[in-house]
Design a protein around this motif. Structure first.
Motif, PDB file in Angstrom:
ATOM      1  N   SER A 147       0.811  -1.220   0.000  1.00  0.00           N
ATOM      2  CA  SER A 147       0.000   0.000   0.000  1.00  0.00           C
ATOM      3  C   SER A 147       0.845   1.272   0.000  1.00  0.00           C
ATOM      4  N   HIS A 148       1.991   1.265   0.722  1.00  0.00           N
ATOM      5  CA  HIS A 148       2.860   2.449   0.757  1.00  0.00           C
ATOM      6  C   HIS A 148       4.169   2.072   1.430  1.00  0.00           C
ATOM      7  N   ASP A 149       5.068   3.033   1.552  1.00  0.00           N
ATOM      8  CA  ASP A 149       6.435   2.670   1.915  1.00  0.00           C
ATOM      9  C   ASP A 149       6.800   2.861   3.381  1.00  0.00           C
ATOM     10  N   HIS A 150       5.848   3.109   4.274  1.00  0.00           N
ATOM     11  CA  HIS A 150       6.184   3.212   5.687  1.00  0.00           C
ATOM     12  C   HIS A 150       6.671   1.864   6.219  1.00  0.00           C
ATOM     13  N   ARG A 169       5.692 -11.941  -7.720  1.00  0.00           N
ATOM     14  CA  ARG A 169       5.384 -10.704  -8.430  1.00  0.00           C
ATOM     15  C   ARG A 169       4.941  -9.682  -7.392  1.00  0.00           C
ATOM     16  N   TYR A 170       5.276  -8.408  -7.613  1.00  0.00           N
ATOM     17  CA  TYR A 170       4.866  -7.332  -6.716  1.00  0.00           C
ATOM     18  C   TYR A 170       3.982  -6.353  -7.483  1.00  0.00           C
ATOM     19  N   VAL A 171       2.934  -5.887  -6.808  1.00  0.00           N
ATOM     20  CA  VAL A 171       2.082  -4.832  -7.347  1.00  0.00           C
ATOM     21  C   VAL A 171       2.084  -3.711  -6.314  1.00  0.00           C
ATOM     22  N   VAL A 172       2.537  -2.515  -6.715  1.00  0.00           N
ATOM     23  CA  VAL A 172       2.835  -1.447  -5.754  1.00  0.00           C
ATOM     24  C   VAL A 172       2.436  -0.096  -6.326  1.00  0.00           C
ATOM     25  N   PRO A 173       2.303   0.928  -5.472  1.00  0.00           N
ATOM     26  CA  PRO A 173       2.096   2.285  -5.975  1.00  0.00           C
ATOM     27  C   PRO A 173       3.380   2.843  -6.614  1.00  0.00           C
ATOM     28  N   VAL A 174       3.211   3.866  -7.411  1.00  0.00           N
ATOM     29  CA  VAL A 174       4.328   4.496  -8.113  1.00  0.00           C
ATOM     30  C   VAL A 174       5.416   4.910  -7.122  1.00  0.00           C
ATOM     31  N   GLY A 175       6.644   4.547  -7.430  1.00  0.00           N
ATOM     32  CA  GLY A 175       7.788   4.911  -6.614  1.00  0.00           C
ATOM     33  C   GLY A 175       8.225   3.831  -5.654  1.00  0.00           C
ATOM     34  N   VAL A 176       7.285   3.044  -5.143  1.00  0.00           N
ATOM     35  CA  VAL A 176       7.651   1.942  -4.252  1.00  0.00           C
ATOM     36  C   VAL A 176       8.453   0.891  -5.022  1.00  0.00           C
ATOM     37  N   ASP A 177       8.246   0.830  -6.339  1.00  0.00           N
ATOM     38  CA  ASP A 177       9.037  -0.095  -7.159  1.00  0.00           C
ATOM     39  C   ASP A 177      10.530   0.187  -7.055  1.00  0.00           C
ATOM     40  N   PHE A 219      14.221  11.182   5.688  1.00  0.00           N
ATOM     41  CA  PHE A 219      13.857  12.548   6.060  1.00  0.00           C
ATOM     42  C   PHE A 219      13.050  13.247   4.966  1.00  0.00           C
ATOM     43  N   VAL A 220      12.870  12.567   3.836  1.00  0.00           N
ATOM     44  CA  VAL A 220      12.146  13.156   2.713  1.00  0.00           C
ATOM     45  C   VAL A 220      10.783  12.488   2.604  1.00  0.00           C
ATOM     46  N   ARG A 221       9.734  13.284   2.599  1.00  0.00           N
ATOM     47  CA  ARG A 221       8.374  12.744   2.552  1.00  0.00           C
ATOM     48  C   ARG A 221       7.759  12.868   1.156  1.00  0.00           C
ATOM     49  N   ASN A 222       6.795  11.991   0.903  1.00  0.00           N
ATOM     50  CA  ASN A 222       5.856  12.118  -0.206  1.00  0.00           C
ATOM     51  C   ASN A 222       6.508  12.072  -1.588  1.00  0.00           C
ATOM     52  N   GLN A 223       7.579  11.257  -1.695  1.00  0.00           N
ATOM     53  CA  GLN A 223       8.201  11.049  -3.000  1.00  0.00           C
ATOM     54  C   GLN A 223       7.794   9.715  -3.615  1.00  0.00           C
ATOM     55  N   THR A 224       6.983   8.934  -2.898  1.00  0.00           N
ATOM     56  CA  THR A 224       6.338   7.750  -3.451  1.00  0.00           C
ATOM     57  C   THR A 224       4.849   7.854  -3.143  1.00  0.00           C
ATOM     58  N   LEU A 225       4.050   7.160  -3.918  1.00  0.00           N
ATOM     59  CA  LEU A 225       2.604   7.245  -3.762  1.00  0.00           C
ATOM     60  C   LEU A 225       2.122   6.264  -2.691  1.00  0.00           C
ATOM     61  N   TRP A 226       1.012   6.572  -2.060  1.00  0.00           N
ATOM     62  CA  TRP A 226       0.324   5.684  -1.120  1.00  0.00           C
ATOM     63  C   TRP A 226      -1.031   5.332  -1.720  1.00  0.00           C
ATOM     64  N   ALA A 227      -1.578   4.178  -1.359  1.00  0.00           N
ATOM     65  CA  ALA A 227      -2.775   3.720  -2.062  1.00  0.00           C
ATOM     66  C   ALA A 227      -3.517   2.649  -1.274  1.00  0.00           C
ATOM     67  N   GLY A 228      -4.761   2.444  -1.646  1.00  0.00           N
ATOM     68  CA  GLY A 228      -5.515   1.245  -1.312  1.00  0.00           C
ATOM     69  C   GLY A 228      -5.613   0.390  -2.564  1.00  0.00           C
ATOM     70  N   TRP A 229      -6.241  -0.782  -2.429  1.00  0.00           N
ATOM     71  CA  TRP A 229      -6.329  -1.701  -3.564  1.00  0.00           C
ATOM     72  C   TRP A 229      -7.686  -2.391  -3.607  1.00  0.00           C
ATOM     73  N   ALA A 230      -8.265  -2.421  -4.792  1.00  0.00           N
ATOM     74  CA  ALA A 230      -9.456  -3.229  -5.049  1.00  0.00           C
ATOM     75  C   ALA A 230      -9.032  -4.456  -5.846  1.00  0.00           C
ATOM     76  N   LEU A 231      -9.401  -5.629  -5.374  1.00  0.00           N
ATOM     77  CA  LEU A 231      -9.078  -6.891  -6.043  1.00  0.00           C
ATOM     78  C   LEU A 231     -10.396  -7.548  -6.447  1.00  0.00           C
ATOM     79  N   ARG A 232     -10.635  -7.654  -7.736  1.00  0.00           N
ATOM     80  CA  ARG A 232     -11.912  -8.199  -8.213  1.00  0.00           C
ATOM     81  C   ARG A 232     -11.672  -9.375  -9.138  1.00  0.00           C
TER      82      ARG A 232
END
Length: 372
Positions: A147-150, A169-177, A219-232
């Motif tokens: 979901s995010h990089d914390h 396989r990994y599915v991640v928000p932009v930047g966490v890759d 020390f740098v914030r908000n350079q990767t995206l955070w997200a939820g996920w819908a799996l259908r």
């Protein structure tokens, strides 16, 4: 075993990708503005409420730290998975770490098996209970979803264990890759998505959804995206909120992607000091109703993000006890397995692998001050 490793890992390696690499990746996103990713609503910290007299939130958290610990031993279940994944089942592994089975596929969500959620192996929030199993004991996985990089959602030692035993396989928000690539995961096994982008894993469509939160491992914030996920999948749908504060986006997610047979929502680590970044239990129940288009009678809610790490100032058992009261008021069905417990959901019913999993197992662990 990642859960009790005594090894020393270099702090910079655990932090992950460099700020420059993350910024270069982020600038192409429409959700990256004025040098950082941004939620659709303002997301901020606030000072101590008037009259509380605790000063900075970190000081308040330090003074209240004893409240966030159980007084007894947290009971665990050692998970056992069938050879073939179920149509719909979920195993709670503690905190946000969850293994969900959707139409014969297995997805591991936000796996954290380390002893601490920190760039250091010797300081930082430590587990309040052991991991229910080791990474090598996990069944075959179709994908790991982040979901995010914390640190309590993305854990470098766990990723290394997964690479040794499962290479998924990994599915991640932009930047966490970029964090994953820094740790040696091949780029061809990573799918990075922006909000409302989707990918397919077997028969299941994964959609990256909005959340109200923030990111950052150094020390740098908000350079990767955070997200939820819908799996259908063809027959069942699951919504995993990751970390989020209250947001009107839950209604839009429900309208566009819902309803869901199962939601996995955070109920812990909330505070008046940071009302925008984590849901409290009442807000989580409201989010469950929203993503199910106002009718949650046929859906189930697994509350997560509590019990495992002491990350806020509320009592240890307060989130689940508050969630149960709200669930009764809104006729929401909660799943309350012990860490490691697996629940199978079929035909609108829920069946725990261990019949004790649906008991109020937390009550013997709670501090007397935290009970009604």
């Amino acid at each position: 075993m990642a859960g009790r490793s005594k090894g020393r890992v270099p702090v910079l390696r655990r932090i992950g990708a460099t700020p420059g690499a993350m910024r270069a990746r982020a600038v192409a996103s429409p959700n990256y503005r004025d040098g950082q990713f941004r939620s659709h609503e303002p997301t901020q910290w606030v000072a101590a409420p008037e009259g509380e007299g605790l000063g900075h939130p970190a000081v308040a958290a330090y003074r209240a730290r004893a409240q966030g610990r159980p007084r007894g031993t947290i009971p665990l279940v050692r998970p056992v998975w069938p050879e073939v994944a179920a149509g719909l089942a979920v195993t709670w592994l503690g905190h946000a770490s969850t293994l969900v089975e959707v139409d014969g596929h297995r997805f591991l969500l936000d796996p954290v098996f380390s002893d601490r959620v920190s760039p250091s192996g010797v300081v930082g929030p430590r587990r309040l209970h052991p991991v229910p199993c080791v990474v090598a004991d996990l069944p075959p996985l179709d994908a790991v979803v982040i979901s995010h990089d914390h640190y309590d959602h993305l854990d470098e030692p766990t990723v290394l264990e997964l690479e040794r035993s499962h290479p998924p396989r990994y599915v991640v928000p932009v930047g966490v890759d970029l964090h994953l690539e820094t740790w040696g995961v091949p780029a061809e096994r990573i799918t990075a998505l922006d909000w409302r982008e989707e990918t397919r894993v077997g028969d299941v469509v994964l959609t990256c959804t909005e959340a109200r939160h923030f990111s950052g491992r150094g020390f740098v914030r908000n350079q990767t995206l955070w997200a939820g996920w819908a799996l259908r999948g063809p027959r069942h749908a699951v919504y995993f909120a990751g970390d989020s504060g209250p947001t009107h986006r839950f209604e839009e997610i429900g309208r566009d992607l819902g309803p869901f047979d199962l939601t996995i929502l955070p109920i812990g680590a909330y505070s008046d000091h940071w009302p925008d970044i984590h849901l409290n239990p009442a807000q989580a129940i409201g989010a469950h109703v929203d993503v199910n288009r106002g009718d949650a009678t046929t859906s189930r809610l697994l509350p997560v993000h509590w019990a495992t790490f002491n990350l806020a100032m509320h009592w240890w058992s307060e989130p689940i006890r508050w969630a149960r009261r709200c669930a009764e008021e809104y006729a929401v069905t909660l799943l309350t397995p012990r860490p490691g417990g697996r629940v199978t959901l079929t035909g609108g019913t829920s069946r725990a692998d261990d019949t004790l999993d649906q008991d109020a197992w937390w009550e013997p662990c709670a501090a007397p001050e935290d009970r009604d």
